[in-house]
Each structure stands twice: as structure tokens, then as C-alpha cells.
Design a protein around this motif. Structure first.
Motif: not given
Ligand code: HXC
Ligand code: NAP
Length: 303
Positions: A24-26, A49-52, A56-68, A300-303
């Protein structure tokens, strides 16, 4: 990252499914972006979880494809199994793993508590093993090929004063890399590692080069004088090496750890030995700042 600086053809990683821990970072995020851009399906995990999800959304918006994105604490073996079950059943088997997630902070070793040692060792040493073990067993059982890279530091060769739990844990992963390359090579599994020099990120610099009690970091004014090339690493340089080691085509490279640090550890050790001249006041200020960063991230931790 400037993805036009990737060295490889655009479909090199088509058909690959790669998990990047701490993606999610770095540096993890940078590698995830590179793999995505070259056609892989990418999975990323972290405790925030929110950071990940956002990455994922930003990378898919930039390049398409699938990031989960997955919220997963790699210190918890059951959480790892649950995430990997979900990947296998919902998407298909992974073909690669990047052990990138880590925790670290500078501290005089005499100031560390047992919990302080464990906070780092449980993520880096134990968590990376749990993840490698869970995925490796699946590959062996299913007779699949697989490739693992672990992100280490050059301290695995010359030690890490003032970051002893990290240096010890990364050295353990270096030996895991060498050992499993031999033991599991016959199953078609590969284990390699990268030892980066300085690639400034918020997460690392807030804990290794802290500059305020608000959890800030000295990202911009990183000292470059100890580096023979007079600079820090550029993200595409690291990502190109990660792709080379992970992707099909380098199948005979197994059990290797490669430094990418502009020859810094050869020249000047590449570690924190210069902190030997800090006194109590400097260490107190650093600890206050690091604990500020820790608290900020924890909310920001969700787990
Ligand atoms: C001494 C410290 C400390 C400090 C925390 N502790 N900061 N001790 N000096 N600066 C102690 C606490 O007092 C506590 O012990 C114990 O550590 C656990 O603290 P928690 O906050 O409860 O830990 P936890 O929630 O498990 O968080 C783990 C963490 C945190 C490692 C402390 O920083 C984290 O989540 N980091 C993830 C991101 C990260 O570190 N990225 C950098 C990677 S860079 P007591 O006894 O008081 O209870 C890297 C190498 C880069 O790895 C190489 C560059 C060349
Ligand atoms: P970073 O942004 O802080 O990355 C660390 C990542 O690990 C975060 O995304 C964090 O996410 C995740 N993580 C930590 N504990 C976790 C846990 N228990 N379960 C799941 N995920 C966890 O720092 P970075 O600089 O990119 O570091 C990435 C890797 O590169 C690390 O292995 C580091 O040692 C190595 N490295 C970095 C440099 C450098 O110059 N930056 C140099 C040498 C080596 P959550 O907090 O959300 O869990």
C-alpha cells in the motif's frame, strides 16, 4: 514512478499473479505499480486496509488492470492463511510473492525493550517466514512453479548498528533465501532477494530520519555524501531489478541477494554507524518523533 523508465516489454508479466506485502505504501507500492504496468494481476496487503484500497484504486485508475487490496497482518498466521485462501479461491493461484512488509526504527540497543525488539522481529523475521511458508506449501502441493523475492538491506552483510532487530531479522531472511533456494529448487521454486540502499519513503524516513514530534521525516534533505554516486536510488531502478528477478526469463537465478545502493555499503558501510556521536537529547527527540509517526499510522489500521 516514471513507468516509461521500465526496461521491459509491456506484456512481460501477463498471466502472473503477484502478492506484494506492504504494497500500500513506499517501495511495495512502486513494485506493485511496475508489475501492473507490465501486465500482472497484483495483490497488496497491509494492516491499514484503507491505505491499500486507496493505492489499488489509484494504480488501476492510472494503468487499468487488476490490483486487489487485502487487510492482513502478516504477524498472524491464521490471517495469512485466510487471505491466501481468498486469493486462491477468488482469483487463482499466486505465481510470485514479494516479502516487502517491514517495521523498523532507530534506537540505541540498550534503550530497546523486549517488546520493542519483538515489534520489529515479529513483522520482518517471523511474518515474512509465515507468508513464504504458507504460499510455498501451496505451490509444492499443487506442483506449481513460483518465485519469491525478499526486500532486505545491505546490513545483512556488515551489520546494522542502531537498527539491530531489523538487521538481525533481515539477515535471517537472507539465510532463508539461500536455504529455500536449495531445498525447494527441485519443486521449481525460486528465492532471491534485493538489498536496497537509500530510496527515501515516508514510512522509512519517519523512523530512520525523524525530524519532529509530529511524526515528520527528513525526506528532502537526505545526506548523499556517503554515496559514491552522490544520490539516492530512483524507484524505477529498484522496480526494474525486482521485475528481472521475479518474471519469467530469469529462471536459473536462484538463491541470490543483490545490492542496489550505488556501491554505498562498499564505500561507507551504508549503515547508521554515524549515530555513535548522538547523546541523550538527540535520542529522546528521535524517539518522540518516531512514536508520533507510529501513532499516526496506527489510527489507520483496520486489522
Ligand atoms: C525505542 C520504540 C520506539 C523507538 C517504538 N518502540 N518506537 N522503542 N525507540 N523509537 C517500542 C514501544 O515503546 C513498544 O515497547 C514497542 O516498540 C512496540 O511499539 P508499538 O507501537 O506497540 O508497535 P507496533 O504497533 O507493533 O508497530 C510496529 C512498529 C511501527 C515497528 C513500532 O513503527 C510500525 O508499524 N512500522 C511499520 C512501518 C515501518 O516501520 N516502515 C519502515 C521500514 S524501513 P514498550 O516496551 O514501550 O511497550 C526499513 C529499512 C530501511 O525497514 C533501510 C534504509 C536504508
Ligand atoms: P514503508 O512505506 O513503511 O513500508 C512498509 C510496509 O509494510 C507498509 O505498507 C506497512 O503497512 C507494511 N507492514 C508493516 N507491518 C506489517 C504487518 N504486520 N502486516 C502487513 N503489512 C505490514 O517503508 P518502505 O521504505 O517502503 O520499506 C519497504 C521495504 O523496503 C521494507 O522491507 C524495508 O525494510 C525495505 N528497505 C527500504 C529502504 C528504503 O530506503 N526505503 C532501504 C532498504 C530496505 P501497514 O502499516 O498498513 O501494515
Amino acid at each position: 514512478m516514471d513507468t516509461s523508465k521500465l526496461m521491459f516489454r509491456e506484456d512481460l508479466m501477463a498471466g502472473e499473479r503477484i502478492l506484494v506485502t506492504g504494497g500500500g505504501t513506499g517501495l511495495g507500492r512502486e513494485m506493485a505499480e511496475g508489475f501492473l504496468k507490465l501486465g500482472a494481476e497484483v495483490h497488496i496487503c497491509g494492516r491499514r486496509g484503507g491505505v491499500c484500497e486507496e493505492t489499488a484504486k489509484e494504480l488501476m485508475d492510472a494503468h487499468g488492470g487488476k490490483v486487489v487490496a487485502h487487510a492482513c497482518d502478516i504477524r498472524v498466521p491464521d490471517a495469512i492463511t485466510e487471505m491466501n485462501d481468498a486469493i486462491w479461491s477468488g482469483h487463482g493461484a499466486l505465481t510470485g510473492l514479494v516479502n516487502n512488509a517491514a517495521g523498523n526504527f532507530i534506537s540505541r540497543t540498550e534503550d530497546l525493550s523486549v517488546r520493542g525488539f519483538d515489534a520489529i522481529a515479529n513483522i520482518v523475521f517471523r511474518g515474512s517466514f509465515y507468508m513464504t511458508h504458507d504460499i510455498g506449501k501451496r505451490w509444492i502441493e499443487e506442483k506449481r512453479k513460483g518465485s519469491v523475492i525478499s526486500i532486505l538491506t545491505t546490513w545483512v552483510w556488515n551489520g546494522g548498528p542502531f537498527v539491530v532487530p531489523s538487521a538481525m531479522s533481515k539477515a535471517g531472511l537472507n539465510v532463508m533465501t539461500q536455504s529455500l533456494a536449495v531445498e525447494w529448487g527441485r519443486h521449481g521454486l525460486r528465492f532471491n532477494a534485493i538489498a536496497p540502499g537509500p530510496f527515501p519513503t515516508e514510512g522509512a524516513w519517519a523512523r530512520l530520519s525523524p525530524d519532529s514530534s509530529e511524526g515528520g521525516s527528513n525526506l528532502e534533505d537526505t545526506d548523499r555524501s556517503g554515496n559514491p554516486m552522490g544520490r539516492v536510488g530512483e524507484m524505477h531502478e529498484l522496480v526494474n531489478l525486482a521485475v528481472f528477478l521475479l518474471a519469467p526469463g530469469a529462471d536459473y537465478v536462484n538463491g541470490q541477494t543483490i545490492a542496489i545502493d550505488g556501491a554505498m555499503y562498499n564505500a561507507s558501510g551504508g549503515n547508521f554507524s554515524m549515530l555513535s556521536n548522538w547523546g541523550d537529547a538527540e535520542w529522546k527527540a528521535a524517539r518522540d518523533a518516531i512514536e508520533g509517526a507510529n501513532q499516526k499510522d496506527k489510527t489507520k489500521r483496520t486489522v
